[in-house]
Design a protein around this motif. Sequence first.
Motif: not given
Length: 306
Positions: A163-164, A168-170, A175-178
């Motif tokens: 889950f962690n 972390a991937q999400k 962040i990259n999208y923003a």
Amino acid sequence: MDANDSVYLGVWTNWSRGRILGSTLTLSRENGNYVIALTAFFIAFVATRFWRVSCFAFHRWLLTSASAETMHRQRQIILCNSSSPESGLVFLSVLLWPWRSLGIRRLFGLSLLILFVVMCVSGFVAAGSFSSRISTDVRNEVLLRADHCGLIHEPSKEENNMFNLLFAQKISSAINYAEQCYSSNRISSMVECERFIVPKLPRATTNYNASCPFQNDICRSNSSNIILDSGYIDSREHLGLNTPNTQRFQQRQVLHCAPLKTEGYESDFMVSDKKFIGYDYGNKTWGSRNDFTSKRYTYQVEDADF
């Protein structure tokens, strides 16, 4: 997973354009090329059939039992034997030139027929030229399947590491999208920034001088807090939910943010030789209606100084 795997292939209704105009067929790129080629062939076939029917109608309309002049007989022969609008236009134009000395009045009927043929050829040439536009929708929209949608349940101890990693991937993807799509120097035509139906949700009002949303003087300031009001968010226009009007909804989102005091609300505790700080603003409760779980802290974080 390839993004194309989530696109629904087949017939569906784009409800933003209505039941009739919104009827859409989505195909793979290979099958789409076949449809474009078939459409161009079909337009050429329809043009030929339309011309033959028009020739038959004109021939019957201009038919006469009385003795007719030579030009009339030649025109009737052309209507009987031309196989396409293009050949008819050539033969009728050739016929017009030798009889030009008859004058405009006697050539008026032949000129009108030539004008009809010109309009017919131009119309079907334009239809064939725009046949490739059948492959693109007005807004170039597709319908996504919901095969992989759902909620992530509370992980067990065995699933916590997985889950962690997923979380972390999400976070990294967000962040990259923003950075790519919301920065001041972004490129508006980037495909990655067209992931959502609108670039950003609307924001109706913003108040930077809001009051404290809590009681007991727990906020650091009672007049320097933030209220963000989105106004009404439409499920179709803003969230991209393809539903008819009877299932369409609007919802308003109001976010009231206020920094809280930490003095007097902190407590230290140890977990597996690690020091944590718990911020006790009230119990944290979650679970189903008949099975609530409660913790004594609102938020905990590992002590960075320790």
